[in-house]
Design an enzyme around this catalytic site. Structure first.
Site, PDB file in Angstrom:
ATOM      1  N   GLU A  60      -2.002  -1.495  -8.883  1.00  0.00           N
ATOM      2  CA  GLU A  60      -2.237  -1.592 -10.316  1.00  0.00           C
ATOM      3  C   GLU A  60      -3.061  -2.830 -10.656  1.00  0.00           C
ATOM      4  OE1 GLU A  60       0.672  -1.076 -14.117  1.00  0.00           O
ATOM      5  OE2 GLU A  60       1.429  -0.475 -12.155  1.00  0.00           O
TER       6      GLU A  60
ATOM      7  N   ARG B  94      11.664  -2.916   3.380  1.00  0.00           N
ATOM      8  CA  ARG B  94      12.905  -2.169   3.146  1.00  0.00           C
ATOM      9  C   ARG B  94      12.914  -0.798   3.806  1.00  0.00           C
ATOM     10  NH1 ARG B  94      12.736  -5.053  -2.208  1.00  0.00           N
ATOM     11  NH2 ARG B  94      11.359  -3.365  -2.788  1.00  0.00           N
TER      12      ARG B  94
END
Length: 177
Positions: free
Chosen positions: A101, A64
């Site tokens: 994460e 993006r």
């Protein structure tokens, strides 16, 4: 004040709860891109934020980041390079692997994409926890770039990602959550 300064671009960002998984609120920029006038205003505002950095190159984070970097490179008269996942770029590449994460990821650029000392601004759509943007800056520095800034359409300020980025950050739209 011009006629466009009072337009709230947040009206054009659709919020989608529980996407891509439960508990995540997704900020969908595709609805902004579908509105030609709003998209032009967004690109104009980003160009005004980035221009003072005088970049030689915009570095677009897959995928993006490509959406903002391409039109802005054209407006600013600078080059553009792509930061991509492994196996997506031809020729010799420089890689940087970073922790997420839950796991890790890798970004690459073509080895000849940067001339040492070139002024580069990193472009992405969203700044959340900061891992990808921070890794992008590290990769570009490893390749010899002078990273003068990072620019995103949307920042989730409550996640503190800005603090991880080793460059000044400019944001078009900020959200607390």
């Amino acid at each position: 004040m011009t006629q466009h300064e009072d337009i709230d671009l947040k009206r054009y960002i659709r919020n989608i709860p529980d996407f891509p998984k439960p508990g995540i609120l997704f900020y969908d920029i595709s609805t902004l891109m579908r509105e030609p006038d709003a998209w032009q205003i967004a690109m104009g505002r980003l160009a005004r934020q980035i221009a003072p950095w005088e970049p030689d190159m915009l570095a677009a984070v897959e995928s993006r980041g490509f959406l903002t970097a391409a039109p802005l490179a054209d407006r600013l008269g600078c080059g553009m390079l792509m930061l991509r996942k492994p196996g997506k770029l031809p020729g010799a590449t420089i890689s940087h692997t970073y922790d997420l994460e839950y796991g890790s990821d890798t970004l690459q650029i073509q080895a000849d994409a940067i001339k040492p000392g070139q002024r580069v601004v990193v472009m992405d759509d969203l700044l959340a926890t900061g891992g990808t943007l921070a890794a992008s800056v590290t990769l570009l520095q490893k390749a010899g770039a002078q990273v003068v800034g990072a620019s995103v359409l949307v920042e989730l300020t409550g996640l503190g990602g800005r603090a991880k980025v080793d460059a000044p950050v400019k944001t078009l739209l900020s959200y607390e959550d």
